[in-house]
Motif scaffolding. Structure first.
Motif, PDB file in Angstrom:
ATOM      1  N   HIS A 187       0.808  -1.212   0.000  1.00  0.00           N
ATOM      2  CA  HIS A 187       0.000   0.000   0.000  1.00  0.00           C
ATOM      3  C   HIS A 187       0.846   1.269   0.000  1.00  0.00           C
ATOM      4  O   HIS A 187       0.347   2.336  -0.388  1.00  0.00           O
ATOM      5  N   ASP A 188       2.099   1.199   0.430  1.00  0.00           N
ATOM      6  CA  ASP A 188       2.961   2.372   0.424  1.00  0.00           C
ATOM      7  C   ASP A 188       3.719   2.544  -0.890  1.00  0.00           C
ATOM      8  O   ASP A 188       4.140   3.654  -1.213  1.00  0.00           O
ATOM      9  N   THR A 189       3.920   1.461  -1.641  1.00  0.00           N
ATOM     10  CA  THR A 189       4.652   1.567  -2.909  1.00  0.00           C
ATOM     11  C   THR A 189       3.720   1.692  -4.107  1.00  0.00           C
ATOM     12  O   THR A 189       4.192   1.916  -5.221  1.00  0.00           O
ATOM     13  N   GLN A 190       2.394   1.562  -3.899  1.00  0.00           N
ATOM     14  CA  GLN A 190       1.485   1.667  -5.035  1.00  0.00           C
ATOM     15  C   GLN A 190       1.476   3.100  -5.555  1.00  0.00           C
ATOM     16  O   GLN A 190       1.850   4.042  -4.833  1.00  0.00           O
ATOM     17  N   PRO A 191       1.100   3.315  -6.800  1.00  0.00           N
ATOM     18  CA  PRO A 191       1.146   4.659  -7.389  1.00  0.00           C
ATOM     19  C   PRO A 191       0.418   5.701  -6.550  1.00  0.00           C
ATOM     20  O   PRO A 191      -0.669   5.461  -6.032  1.00  0.00           O
ATOM     21  N   LEU A 192       1.079   6.852  -6.364  1.00  0.00           N
ATOM     22  CA  LEU A 192       0.622   8.042  -5.659  1.00  0.00           C
ATOM     23  C   LEU A 192       0.800   7.946  -4.154  1.00  0.00           C
ATOM     24  O   LEU A 192       0.347   8.834  -3.418  1.00  0.00           O
ATOM     25  N   GLN A 193       1.497   6.914  -3.673  1.00  0.00           N
ATOM     26  CA  GLN A 193       1.748   6.811  -2.245  1.00  0.00           C
ATOM     27  C   GLN A 193       3.201   7.157  -1.902  1.00  0.00           C
ATOM     28  O   GLN A 193       4.052   7.325  -2.767  1.00  0.00           O
ATOM     29  N   ALA A 194       3.485   7.224  -0.585  1.00  0.00           N
ATOM     30  CA  ALA A 194       4.722   7.832  -0.091  1.00  0.00           C
ATOM     31  C   ALA A 194       5.990   7.158  -0.595  1.00  0.00           C
ATOM     32  O   ALA A 194       6.992   7.829  -0.866  1.00  0.00           O
ATOM     33  N   LEU A 195       5.984   5.839  -0.706  1.00  0.00           N
ATOM     34  CA  LEU A 195       7.176   5.100  -1.126  1.00  0.00           C
ATOM     35  C   LEU A 195       7.001   4.551  -2.530  1.00  0.00           C
ATOM     36  O   LEU A 195       7.487   3.462  -2.850  1.00  0.00           O
ATOM     37  N   GLU A 196       6.322   5.321  -3.366  1.00  0.00           N
ATOM     38  CA  GLU A 196       5.940   4.840  -4.697  1.00  0.00           C
ATOM     39  C   GLU A 196       7.122   4.223  -5.440  1.00  0.00           C
ATOM     40  O   GLU A 196       8.150   4.874  -5.668  1.00  0.00           O
ATOM     41  N   ALA A 197       6.972   2.956  -5.796  1.00  0.00           N
ATOM     42  CA  ALA A 197       7.986   2.239  -6.579  1.00  0.00           C
ATOM     43  C   ALA A 197       7.285   1.139  -7.365  1.00  0.00           C
ATOM     44  O   ALA A 197       7.555  -0.043  -7.191  1.00  0.00           O
ATOM     45  N   PRO A 198       6.361   1.522  -8.240  1.00  0.00           N
ATOM     46  CA  PRO A 198       5.548   0.501  -8.909  1.00  0.00           C
ATOM     47  C   PRO A 198       6.373  -0.359  -9.854  1.00  0.00           C
ATOM     48  O   PRO A 198       7.334   0.085 -10.469  1.00  0.00           O
ATOM     49  N   VAL A 199       5.986  -1.620  -9.949  1.00  0.00           N
ATOM     50  CA  VAL A 199       6.588  -2.566 -10.876  1.00  0.00           C
ATOM     51  C   VAL A 199       5.682  -2.616 -12.102  1.00  0.00           C
ATOM     52  O   VAL A 199       4.473  -2.841 -11.978  1.00  0.00           O
ATOM     53  N   GLU A 200       6.246  -2.403 -13.277  1.00  0.00           N
ATOM     54  CA  GLU A 200       5.435  -2.347 -14.487  1.00  0.00           C
ATOM     55  C   GLU A 200       4.755  -3.693 -14.740  1.00  0.00           C
ATOM     56  O   GLU A 200       5.261  -4.755 -14.383  1.00  0.00           O
ATOM     57  N   ASP A 201       3.575  -3.608 -15.388  1.00  0.00           N
ATOM     58  CA  ASP A 201       2.717  -4.781 -15.536  1.00  0.00           C
ATOM     59  C   ASP A 201       3.423  -5.968 -16.176  1.00  0.00           C
ATOM     60  O   ASP A 201       3.223  -7.109 -15.757  1.00  0.00           O
ATOM     61  N   TRP A 202       4.239  -5.724 -17.192  1.00  0.00           N
ATOM     62  CA  TRP A 202       4.851  -6.839 -17.917  1.00  0.00           C
ATOM     63  C   TRP A 202       5.781  -7.661 -17.038  1.00  0.00           C
ATOM     64  O   TRP A 202       5.944  -8.864 -17.235  1.00  0.00           O
ATOM     65  N   PHE A 203       6.359  -6.993 -16.022  1.00  0.00           N
ATOM     66  CA  PHE A 203       7.355  -7.671 -15.182  1.00  0.00           C
ATOM     67  C   PHE A 203       6.734  -8.335 -13.952  1.00  0.00           C
ATOM     68  O   PHE A 203       7.363  -9.178 -13.317  1.00  0.00           O
ATOM     69  N   LYS A 204       5.505  -7.978 -13.603  1.00  0.00           N
ATOM     70  CA  LYS A 204       4.919  -8.525 -12.377  1.00  0.00           C
ATOM     71  C   LYS A 204       4.848 -10.061 -12.377  1.00  0.00           C
ATOM     72  O   LYS A 204       5.155 -10.690 -11.360  1.00  0.00           O
ATOM     73  N   PRO A 205       4.441 -10.724 -13.478  1.00  0.00           N
ATOM     74  CA  PRO A 205       4.459 -12.199 -13.443  1.00  0.00           C
ATOM     75  C   PRO A 205       5.852 -12.765 -13.185  1.00  0.00           C
ATOM     76  O   PRO A 205       5.992 -13.770 -12.468  1.00  0.00           O
TER      77      PRO A 205
END
Length: 494
Positions: A330-348
């Motif tokens: 919840h802290d790394t999801q987009p627009l949050q304090a520790l935002e560090a999203p993993v792009e969709d293609w790499f998540k699997p």
């Protein structure tokens, strides 16, 4: 029980009033998928009432039962609905992990006239010698609860500092003058900003013995109210390690020696995590923040990232028995304090690396399973509409963890753009061969041994059509598509 697989069953932008009902409804499906532990958000009443995500703690003893902060239910529902959700999880063999927010309190019921000293917000060890009178929001009487469950009243002696004073009106970091710590902050906290004891609101003073005992009592009380199989400890960087060492030990003695406990000590340096584990007598696990950042960087770099280095400097590499691995929270999801999203293609690929390997306890994230849509203001001051798509193969990968991720492991890390690993299985349970590429379609050779001679393998995820057959020596050539992952399993095991 099956190998431990955790899910964070919430995110920052959930709609109001439904989560406990949704949890109960999802219990069967989670169990069938292979999830074993469900981490719930803070169930206690927050200062922002029905809007509170739970991290602005007001009353630990109000689980959606009392009319406080303008609402009886929390954002997630009523106490009765929480109890139903916990019972449903247990009925389906799932363990219940509660989120514990002890660092601070907010939304005080009364003010007090006290003495404070200014601290430098950029270096909290620099505290002015001169104290002065100010009004602080530091008295918590919980009138809506009227002494039910606990009669403890919090006042300025229960806190080490505040971030706002009145008369004079000022925002900042202020050390409360009390008898604890000779006017200094707590020790055994992170050294960011000199001393990271203070985070927000009214900062809890753990050196006050009455506070220390009240928080131990709360842990025992919660376990008397509903199922408790473990805890996620919020903001551990700001809480003295000695407190959680004592508190976790007390809860294991009082509730169950098998409690699963993971602390949010969000630090990319594994040496800092190792120090914290030593200070807490290795009684708990920590989230592998470094690995999340590796995934973030690898996703952005694509084929330019050397996959052979993906675990370098991570906690799961150095102390796998104390690592909780994850792709997002919840802290790394987009627009949050520790935002560090993993792009969709790499998540699997990332989920395959935490779910199917030895070492670490993997943690799924609610939007990666169910998706999410929300809008919020970013650091640029603009409103952004965010849509997080579910990871299509996440359920299959989670099932694969329970069905095929068994036995010793052999890494196949020969190429910068294509890596894999073998789980060799056991006498009782089958193994698998996982291969992933961040570039072009790829293949690699897996030495399975003569016991697998002539065996036919298929891609459990269905990303690659056809079959692969091991030769007479048990050598198997497996493949995957570009920017994808495949999990090859013995057809006979299906």
């Amino acid at each position: 029980m099956s190998q431990r697989t955790l899910i964070q069953f919430f995110h920052w932008y959930l709609p109001e009033g439904r989560l406990w009902d949704d949890t109960a409804a999802a219990a069967l499906g989670l169990a069938e998928m292979g999830v074993t532990d469900v981490w719930l958000p803070p169930a206690t009443k927050g200062a922002s009432g029905a809007m509170s995500v739970g991290y602005d703690t007001y009353d630990l003893f109000d689980l959606g039962e009392f009319d406080q902060k303008g609402t009886v239910p929390t954002k997630y529902g009523t106490r009765a609905a929480l109890e139903t959700a916990c019972a449903a999880l247990r009925d389906h063999g799932l363990r219940v992990i509660h989120d514990v927010v002890f660092d601070h309190k907010m939304g005080a019921d009364e003010t007090e006239r006290v003495q404070v000293r200014r601290a430098n917000p950029e270096n909290r060890t620099e505290i002015e010698d001169e104290a002065f009178d100010a009004t602080t929001h530091t008295r918590f009487t919980f009138p809506g609860r009227a002494g039910a469950h606990s009669r403890f009243v919090w006042d300025h002696k229960c806190f080490s500092g505040v971030d706002r004073i009145e008369d004079p009106e000022e925002d900042g970091v202020f050390r409360l003058v009390n008898q604890y710590g000779d006017g200094e902050w707590n020790e055994e906290v992170d050294d960011e900003l000199g001393n990271f004891d203070f985070l927000m609101g009214a900062d809890v003073e753990f050196r006050n013995r009455a506070v220390y005992e009240e928080l131990k009592f709360w842990g025992r009380w919660l376990a008397e109210q509903m199922p408790v199989d473990g805890f996620r400890l919020d903001a551990a960087k700001h809480i003295p390690a000695w407190f959680f060492r004592d508190w976790v030990g007390h809860c294991r003695d009082s509730i169950s020696p098998d409690l699963f406990v993971v602390a949010e000590y969000w630090h990319p340096d594994r040496d800092a995590l190792a120090t914290y584990l030593e200070r807490t007598d290795h009684q708990l696990s920590l989230f592998d923040a470094a690995l999340v950042h590796r995934f973030h960087d690898a996703a952005r770099a694509g084929a330019d990232y050397d996959l052979r280095t993906i675990f370098d400097g991570t906690l799961v590499q150095s102390q796998p028995d104390h690592a909780v691995t994850l792709v997002a929270n919840h802290d790394t999801q987009p627009l949050q304090a520790l935002e560090a999203p993993v792009e969709d293609w790499f998540k699997p690929l990332a989920y395959a690396l935490i779910l199917l390997r030895e070492g670490g306890v993997p943690c799924l994230f609610h939007p990666d399973l169910y998706g999410a849509s929300y809008a919020d203001t970013g650091n640029d001051g603009q409103t952004h509409d965010i849509t997080l798509a579910p990871v299509a193969c996440l359920a299959k990968l989670t099932q694969a963890r329970q069905r095929f991720a068994h036995g010793p492991q052999t890494d196949l890390f020969a190429s910068a753009t294509c890596i894999g690993f073998i789980r060799h299985g056991t006498a009782e349970a089958p193994g698998c061969v996982t291969i992933l590429s961040n570039g072009e379609p790829a293949s690699l050779s897996a030495e399975l041994g003569p016991d697998h001679a002539g065996a036919t393998f298929v891609d459990w995820l269905g990303h690659c059509d056809g079959e692969c057959v091991a030769d007479e020596a048990g050598r198997l050539e497996v493949r995957c598509e570009g920017g994808s992952v495949s999990v090859w399993v013995n057809k006979a095991a299906l």
